[in-house]
Design a protein around this motif. Structure first.
Motif, PDB file in Angstrom:
ATOM      1  N   GLY A  24       1.133  -1.253  -0.124  1.00  0.00           N
ATOM      2  CA  GLY A  24       0.360   0.240   0.031  1.00  0.00           C
ATOM      3  C   GLY A  24       0.536   0.798   0.115  1.00  0.00           C
ATOM      4  N   MET A  25       0.798   2.343   1.031  1.00  0.00           N
ATOM      5  CA  MET A  25       1.390   3.447   1.010  1.00  0.00           C
ATOM      6  C   MET A  25       2.932   3.261   1.510  1.00  0.00           C
ATOM      7  N   ALA A  26       3.704   1.743   1.400  1.00  0.00           N
ATOM      8  CA  ALA A  26       4.481   1.733   2.024  1.00  0.00           C
ATOM      9  C   ALA A  26       4.733   1.326   0.456  1.00  0.00           C
ATOM     10  N   THR A  27       5.355   1.743  -0.234  1.00  0.00           N
ATOM     11  CA  THR A  27       5.459   0.872  -1.826  1.00  0.00           C
ATOM     12  C   THR A  27       6.215   1.562  -2.200  1.00  0.00           C
ATOM     13  N   PRO A  28       6.443   3.442  -1.866  1.00  0.00           N
ATOM     14  CA  PRO A  28       7.593   3.594  -2.249  1.00  0.00           C
ATOM     15  C   PRO A  28       8.945   3.651  -1.838  1.00  0.00           C
ATOM     16  N   ALA A  29       9.393   2.492  -0.819  1.00  0.00           N
ATOM     17  CA  ALA A  29      10.290   1.912   0.444  1.00  0.00           C
ATOM     18  C   ALA A  29      10.407   0.482  -0.127  1.00  0.00           C
ATOM     19  N   SER A  30       9.254  -0.039  -0.238  1.00  0.00           N
ATOM     20  CA  SER A  30       9.671  -1.205  -0.543  1.00  0.00           C
ATOM     21  C   SER A  30       9.030  -2.398  -1.181  1.00  0.00           C
TER      22      SER A  30
END
Length: 368
Positions: free
Chosen positions: A254-260
């Motif tokens: 979800g919103m952590a996609t830019p990191a992982s």
């Protein structure tokens, strides 16, 4: 006439021998393929895909192994993997574009970009964090400040997603672990917040930002935050790195996609690698700026390593190298390049571990 015929026969034999010698020499001198197969066998890794830039040109794009232990479809350069923390490099490229457009400023407190959903207490706690501190991991925000990381078990896929509302709730409750800019501490949660800021200032989703600033300009046809039906058919099956016989799944971050959690393949990563090597060679010779230059500002990781915006600068050898990578949920990625030598290596696998970084760096060091 007989004498001429004799010399012609001798010449043909000599040429034939020469070709045979070259062919045998080529087969004997293919250490990269032999090394990869050996390491995959030693580590029981089902599938691997690699791209190599040698002397500024794409030299190798190749797959090894199979799509899964059950599916004997061969892995190739088009096979798709999740790239875990290598996603941060793409987030850094997006940031550089938004800076060029005047939508972001590295010296601004991140609270300047927060929407009204972030409460005043959180803004007071976080007001000392400049945008660049998030990017170079000196913000004071722990890696597991977002529950998507604190609840996730290393090696297991995260399938529950992570909504904007959940991220906002986590930001409102964040407590700093140290004074911003006082030390380096790698933070996945910090990059989740970077992605949130990018969405806020652009009014675009992260997927739209990735498409606008990365996949369309560099023609990366299989790099995305969500796979199409046809891309799902190219996705390899990941396996736990602590037990490579156990199948796991891709993660929904979800919103952590830019990191992982971006998806990509060797073809796309080798394209962007090629462009990044060119960009760094121009930067080193002419100081020419561009969105692919991610180490203009760095933080100190140790005596030989500096962290930029999703890219690590390595100064410990005879030449300066750059790298990043990712390792989670079975999928793993390594990305190394040397602008000075005009060489680079990308490796994607369906099971991770420390062996992968050693393999990528070793290949890069031995490219001639």
């Amino acid at each position: 006439m007989k004498r001429i015929l004799f010399f012609v026969v001798i010449a043909i034999v000599a040429i034939s021998c020469n070709f045979t010698t070259k062919e045998k020499s080529y087969k004997a001198e293919n250490p990269i393929e032999e090394k990869i197969k050996k390491v995959m066998d030693e580590n029981n890794v089902p599938g691997l895909s690699i791209g190599i830039i040698r002397n500024g040109k794409i030299d190798i794009l190749q797959g090894f192994g199979t799509k899964s232990r059950k599916d004997t479809t061969k892995v190739n350069e088009s096979s798709i993997f999740q790239i875990a923390s290598q996603s941060k490099m793409f987030t850094g490229i997006i940031i550089n574009n938004l800076i060029q457009e005047g939508k972001l400023n590295l010296e601004e407190p991140i609270t300047s970009y927060f929407p009204s959903d972030i409460n005043e207490n959180a803004k007071k706690r976080l007001h000392k964090i400049k945008l660049k501190f998030l990017l170079n991991h000196t913000s004071g925000i722990s890696s597991d400040a977002c529950f998507v990381y604190s609840e996730r078990i290393d090696g297991d896929a995260w399938t529950k997603g992570y909504s904007k509302e959940q991220l906002i709730k986590d930001i409102n409750n964040i407590k700093l672990e140290f004074e911003p800019s006082s030390q380096f501490q790698y933070s996945n949660s910090g990059y989740a917040i970077v992605g949130f800021i990018c969405e806020t200032v652009s009014n675009l989703s992260y997927g739209q930002l990735l498409e606008k600033y990365v996949t369309l300009p560099y023609k990366l046809n299989n790099t995305s935050v969500k796979l199409s039906d046809s891309q799902i058919l190219k996705l390899v099956t990941p396996y736990r790195k602590d037990n490579r016989t156990v199948e796991t799944k891709p993660s929904n971050m979800g919103m952590a996609t830019p990191a992982s959690a971006i998806y990509s393949n060797a073809t796309d990563l080798t394209k962007i690698l090629s462009e990044q090597i060119k960009a760094y060679r121009l930067y080193d010779s002419l100081n020419e700026q561009g969105p692919l230059i991610l180490t203009k500002q760095t933080s100190k990781m140790d005596e030989k390593l500096q962290y930029g915006f999703g890219l690590i600068k390595m100064t410990g050898g005879s030449d300066i190298k750059y790298s990043h990578g990712g390792d989670a949920d079975g999928f793993a990625c390594e990305y190394f390049f040397s602008p000075q030598k005009n060489n680079g290596v990308v490796i994607l696998t369906s099971s991770g571990g420390r062996w992968l970084g050693k393999l990528a760096d070793g290949i890069l060091e031995n490219l001639k």
